[in-house]
Design an enzyme around this catalytic site. Sequence first.
Site, short mmCIF file in Angstrom:
data_model
loop_
_atom_site.label_atom_id
_atom_site.label_comp_id
_atom_site.label_asym_id
_atom_site.label_seq_id
_atom_site.Cartn_x
_atom_site.Cartn_y
_atom_site.Cartn_z
N HIS A 218 -40.75 -47.73 -6.72
CA HIS A 218 -40.09 -48.12 -7.49
C HIS A 218 -39.56 -49.98 -7.88
O HIS A 218 -40.06 -50.51 -9.05
CB HIS A 218 -39.30 -47.54 -8.44
CG HIS A 218 -39.44 -47.01 -10.45
ND1 HIS A 218 -40.19 -48.26 -11.03
CD2 HIS A 218 -38.89 -46.24 -10.69
CE1 HIS A 218 -39.85 -47.94 -12.01
NE2 HIS A 218 -39.28 -46.58 -11.86
N ARG A 219 -39.64 -51.12 -6.61
CA ARG A 219 -39.32 -51.58 -6.79
C ARG A 219 -40.17 -52.29 -7.36
O ARG A 219 -40.73 -54.11 -7.77
CB ARG A 219 -38.37 -52.38 -5.80
CG ARG A 219 -37.21 -51.73 -5.41
CD ARG A 219 -36.64 -52.15 -3.91
NE ARG A 219 -36.88 -51.13 -2.79
CZ ARG A 219 -37.85 -51.86 -1.54
NH1 ARG A 219 -36.90 -52.58 -1.04
NH2 ARG A 219 -38.53 -51.55 -1.22
#
Length: 464
Positions: free
Chosen positions: A437-438
């Site tokens: 998700h980064r």
Amino acid sequence: MPINILMPALSPTMEKGNLAKWLKKEGDKVKSGDVIAEIETDKATMEVEAADEGTLAKIIVPEGTQDVPVNDVIAVLAADGEDVKAAGAGGTASAGGAPSPQRGEGAGPAGGKAEANSHAQDRADQRPTPQPPSPLPNGERSPPQAAGEGAKAPANGRVFASPLARRLAKDAGIDIARVTGTGPHGRVIARDVEQARSGGGLKAQAAAAAAGPAIAPAMSDQQIRALYPEGSYEVVPHDGMRRTIAQRLTQSTQTIPHFYLTIDCNLDRLLAAREDINAAAPKDKDGKPAYKLSVNDFIIKAMAIALQRIPDANVSWTEAGMLKHKHSDIGVAVAMPGGLITPIIRSAETASLSSISAQMKDFAARARARKLKPEEYQGGTTAVSNLGMFGIKDFTAVINPPHATILAVGTGEQRAIVKDGKIEIATMMSVTLSCDHRAVDGALGAELIGAFKTLIENPVMMMV
């Protein structure tokens, strides 16, 4: 002067290896380039080449020895014209001390075979050789380091790095001057180049990589006896591969915020195209087809093209900045005794399906024999893990750093679907995309898996 043969580092992260076999014996003549030994790492068995000519005067580490540290003296070579017995006696006496490096440059992972001196200079050079700080993405300079940590560049502008580090940096397209060294007196070593490739080369990241992630403590003997009756189990010691897998996947689950996207793909067109292509394959003189495509070959190709269509998802997260990859280098999970490995199809977006098929057959065979070269399974931009052949309908896979995604592929099975208001039978396959998700947000991940679905359901689009 006797030449010490050192335990080579066959990959940037290797710290120890097993000396599987000596291919030369004491008293044998050795020429530069001769294969003298086989070394087992956690992933592969590699051949070690001699860098110098002479006579093998003394074997210090016998074959079968496990966990030999990198740069330990494993044998002594007497140079031409040198007394072999004297060289062997001298080498034995000095084995516990600081090794004297061989001449020449190690081939290292980039060449497939490691010369016996590949990492001699990573430890042997004790001159003060500090390194300039790594530039940050916004053009600022990293804070000055303390004296002795490589903060100041040498006056003549020279970058001090081991031969193996220079070779790795050249092959990876990395400016060696921008890599922060963590070797003696700021020297750039192979581990620093690998970290720069996956994490921007910042000193803090290199230190974190060297330290490795924390792994939950194992059960004590007392706890084991309390839980399981004596005689109801046997203890199988962990090998290097299993320990490496445990470390990397623990790092992944502890440091990467995963989320998952699942979609169903209709395989009917793909299966028909596969049958037609295989039927049209040219035959060799023995009547065997030149290639036989698998569904997995189409999956690899579709994932590669999907990453090109959604380039913002073809990335790796680093603290220094996002690495946006130009090519789709697809790692493919291959099961092997004691674990798994992910050989990489490089630039898969430009490779033909028959080429992908041939590469995968070769990789799978050599992976199971532990004969893959480090550059064949390190790096990559994403991975595919297919358990469909085991009848698994769907599952989630753990991201393998430095990737930002991994595609988990289930089995193709006939299901009832609704098409134009009618129930029909179709061969469907469920796939799940794990995302970091980064680096990849939900909408971006949905675009990527959507592009993959489009290609799988319209395989002719992979041909143009």
